[in-house]
Each structure stands twice: as structure tokens, then as C-alpha cells.
Scaffold this active site. Structure first.
Site, PDB file in Angstrom:
ATOM      1  N   GLY A  43       0.688  -1.041  -0.081  1.00  0.00           N
ATOM      2  CA  GLY A  43       0.298  -0.208   0.163  1.00  0.00           C
ATOM      3  C   GLY A  43       0.910   1.255  -0.172  1.00  0.00           C
ATOM      4  O   GLY A  43       2.102   0.967   0.204  1.00  0.00           O
ATOM      5  N   GLN A  48       2.833   9.766   1.066  1.00  0.00           N
ATOM      6  CA  GLN A  48       4.702   9.443   0.895  1.00  0.00           C
ATOM      7  C   GLN A  48       5.316   9.520  -0.084  1.00  0.00           C
ATOM      8  O   GLN A  48       6.540   8.888  -0.141  1.00  0.00           O
ATOM      9  CB  GLN A  48       4.248   7.786   0.931  1.00  0.00           C
ATOM     10  CG  GLN A  48       3.211   7.045   2.849  1.00  0.00           C
ATOM     11  CD  GLN A  48       3.740   5.315   2.159  1.00  0.00           C
ATOM     12  OE1 GLN A  48       2.206   5.145   2.155  1.00  0.00           O
ATOM     13  NE2 GLN A  48       4.134   5.005   3.558  1.00  0.00           N
ATOM     14  N   CYS A  91       5.820  -0.168   7.774  1.00  0.00           N
ATOM     15  CA  CYS A  91       5.379   0.498   7.004  1.00  0.00           C
ATOM     16  C   CYS A  91       6.580   1.054   6.363  1.00  0.00           C
ATOM     17  O   CYS A  91       7.829   1.259   6.463  1.00  0.00           O
ATOM     18  CB  CYS A  91       4.742   1.864   8.421  1.00  0.00           C
ATOM     19  SG  CYS A  91       4.749   3.715   7.172  1.00  0.00           S
ATOM     20  N   LEU A  92       6.533   1.838   4.390  1.00  0.00           N
ATOM     21  CA  LEU A  92       7.416   1.984   3.439  1.00  0.00           C
ATOM     22  C   LEU A  92       8.437   3.641   4.176  1.00  0.00           C
ATOM     23  O   LEU A  92       9.478   3.789   3.983  1.00  0.00           O
ATOM     24  CB  LEU A  92       6.660   2.663   2.844  1.00  0.00           C
ATOM     25  CG  LEU A  92       6.609   1.284   1.907  1.00  0.00           C
ATOM     26  CD1 LEU A  92       6.119   1.432   0.538  1.00  0.00           C
ATOM     27  CD2 LEU A  92       7.456  -0.025   1.776  1.00  0.00           C
ATOM     28  N   HIS A 133      -4.446   1.630   7.398  1.00  0.00           N
ATOM     29  CA  HIS A 133      -3.393   1.844   7.498  1.00  0.00           C
ATOM     30  C   HIS A 133      -3.003   3.575   6.226  1.00  0.00           C
ATOM     31  O   HIS A 133      -2.365   4.420   6.733  1.00  0.00           O
ATOM     32  CB  HIS A 133      -1.881   0.857   6.968  1.00  0.00           C
ATOM     33  CG  HIS A 133      -1.335   1.535   7.144  1.00  0.00           C
ATOM     34  ND1 HIS A 133       0.459   1.022   8.177  1.00  0.00           N
ATOM     35  CD2 HIS A 133       0.399   2.094   6.471  1.00  0.00           C
ATOM     36  CE1 HIS A 133       1.265   1.477   7.633  1.00  0.00           C
ATOM     37  NE2 HIS A 133       1.044   2.364   6.629  1.00  0.00           N
ATOM     38  N   GLU A 134      -3.247   3.169   5.361  1.00  0.00           N
ATOM     39  CA  GLU A 134      -3.237   4.901   4.355  1.00  0.00           C
ATOM     40  C   GLU A 134      -3.864   5.820   4.896  1.00  0.00           C
ATOM     41  O   GLU A 134      -3.443   6.716   4.394  1.00  0.00           O
ATOM     42  CB  GLU A 134      -3.129   4.022   2.654  1.00  0.00           C
ATOM     43  CG  GLU A 134      -2.819   2.289   2.418  1.00  0.00           C
ATOM     44  CD  GLU A 134      -1.059   2.983   2.400  1.00  0.00           C
ATOM     45  OE1 GLU A 134      -0.641   4.482   3.146  1.00  0.00           O
ATOM     46  OE2 GLU A 134      -0.467   1.739   2.973  1.00  0.00           O
ATOM     47  N   HIS A 137      -2.059   7.462   7.119  1.00  0.00           N
ATOM     48  CA  HIS A 137      -1.312   8.332   6.868  1.00  0.00           C
ATOM     49  C   HIS A 137      -1.517   9.905   6.309  1.00  0.00           C
ATOM     50  O   HIS A 137      -1.264  10.943   6.577  1.00  0.00           O
ATOM     51  CB  HIS A 137      -0.676   7.695   5.156  1.00  0.00           C
ATOM     52  CG  HIS A 137       0.779   7.118   6.031  1.00  0.00           C
ATOM     53  ND1 HIS A 137       1.640   7.362   6.363  1.00  0.00           N
ATOM     54  CD2 HIS A 137       0.776   5.268   5.200  1.00  0.00           C
ATOM     55  CE1 HIS A 137       2.698   5.931   6.675  1.00  0.00           C
ATOM     56  NE2 HIS A 137       1.764   5.377   6.176  1.00  0.00           N
TER      57      HIS A 137
HETATM   58 CO    CO Z   1       2.823   3.040   5.500  1.00  0.00          CO
END
Ligand code: CO
Length: 181
Positions: A43, A48, A91-92, A133-134, A137
Site C-alpha cells: 500500500g 508518502q 511502513c515504507l 493504514h493508508e 497516512h
Molecule cells: Co505506511
């Protein structure tokens, strides 16, 4: 390919803007998918990759839950349902950190697709978790904000390092911009 921004970059701390113009949306989303796959994520939210837009994408086709990739624009969680469950999330934008995050099982989401059509759907399972989660963000919330203070303190040093690193990157990109006449 786009650069993934990490913890400490201010674009990850605020609520993203509603998308009004859909004219460049296809190429933005294409680039986001390329970037997400390169980073081996499932995702990715627009902020991000430094874009202040209410967009996120998800690909959980590696599980047998769903066959399609997903694009969500101007999303809003209307309601949450079901039991709260813990699940480990990475998480990226928080490299090296994985946390057990408690989230409700199901959500009702309102969103647009690239054709500007509005949808209202209920999601469950990994897809629901990834959406939550997204959505976090897009509202400036990290997984470290979803755990107890005691748990968060364990990652204090790692977070500090990420924050300093982000500041360095920001300063560098500002310095570079000075030469773009
Ligand atoms: Co993340």
C-alpha cells in the site's frame, strides 16, 4: 520512480487535500504503483511520495483475498465495525520498524475511482487493514501513534535518526532547488 519520504518530513504530519482536478491522475497513480512495487510495499499513500493529495493505492493480490489492485481517491471512513484485532504492520515511511497495531476488522468507506465515480463499500480482512493504514497516512498518523507510549518509547532513538535524516534530505532538496533557474 518517485522518492518515498520518511518520518520527520512535514508532509506526513498533516491532512492531505481533496483531489479536485483528475487531469494528471492516471500518470500519478502509475508512478505510485511503480514506486510501491519497487519498494515491495502492498500500500502507498500520496503524501508518502510527497504529494498533498487524498489518494492511496493497495495491492494485496499476493493473498487470495482479492484479484485486483485498488485505487482510492478522496476517501473517507464512514464507520467501523467488528472486533478489534492486533496485526503486525510495517511502513515504507518507517524503515526498520514493525508494530502490532490494533484496528477494527471492518470499515465502510466512501471514495472515488479514476473515472470520478463515487463508491461506498465495506471492506474486511487485510484490505481493510491496509486501507486503515493508508487513511492514517492521509491524516498525518503513523503506526507509532497507534501504540502505547511505553511501546513507542522503545523506538525513540530510531525515530530520532529518521527525523534527522528527513531534515537532511529536505535541506538538500532546498539547496538543489536554488540552482533551478
Ligand atoms: Co505506511
Amino acid at each position: 520512480m518517485m522518492d518515498i519520504v520518511t518520518y520527520g518530513n512535514p508532509i506526513l504530519n498533516r491532512t492531505c487535500k481533496v483531489v479536485k482536478s483528475f487531469s494528471n491522475i492516471e500518470s500519478i497513480i502509475d508512478d505510485m504503483f511503480d514506486t510501491m512495487y519497487e519498494a515491495e510495499g502492498i500500500g502507498l499513500a500520496a503524501n508518502q511520495v510527497g504529494l498533498d493529495m487524498n489518494i492511496f493505492i493497495i495491492d494485496v493480490t499476493h493473498t487470495d483475498e482479492t484479484d485486483d489492485t485498488h485505487i482510492f481517491i478522496n476517501s473517507k471512513i464512514l464507520s467501523i465495525h467488528g472486533e478489534k484485532k492486533y496485526f503486525q504492520e510495517g511502513c515504507l515511511s518507517l524503515p526498520g520498524i514493525a508494530l502490532d497495531v490494533e484496528r477494527p476488522e471492518k470499515i465502510l468507506l466512501k471514495y472515488q475511482t479514476m473515472d470520478k465515480k463515487w463508491h461506498k463499500n465495506e471492506f474486511s480482512g487485510l484490505l481493510s487493514r491496509a486501507i486503515q493504514h493508508e487513511m492514517d497516512h492521509l491524516n498525518g498518523v503513523f503506526i507509532v501513534d497507534r501504540v502505547s507510549e511505553v511501546e513507542k518509547i522503545k523506538y525513540k532513538n530510531q525515530l530520532k535518526i529518521l527525523e534527522l535524516d528527513s531534515k537532511k534530505h529536505l535541506k538538500k532538496s532546498l539547496d538543489q532547488k536554488r540552482f533551478l533557474l
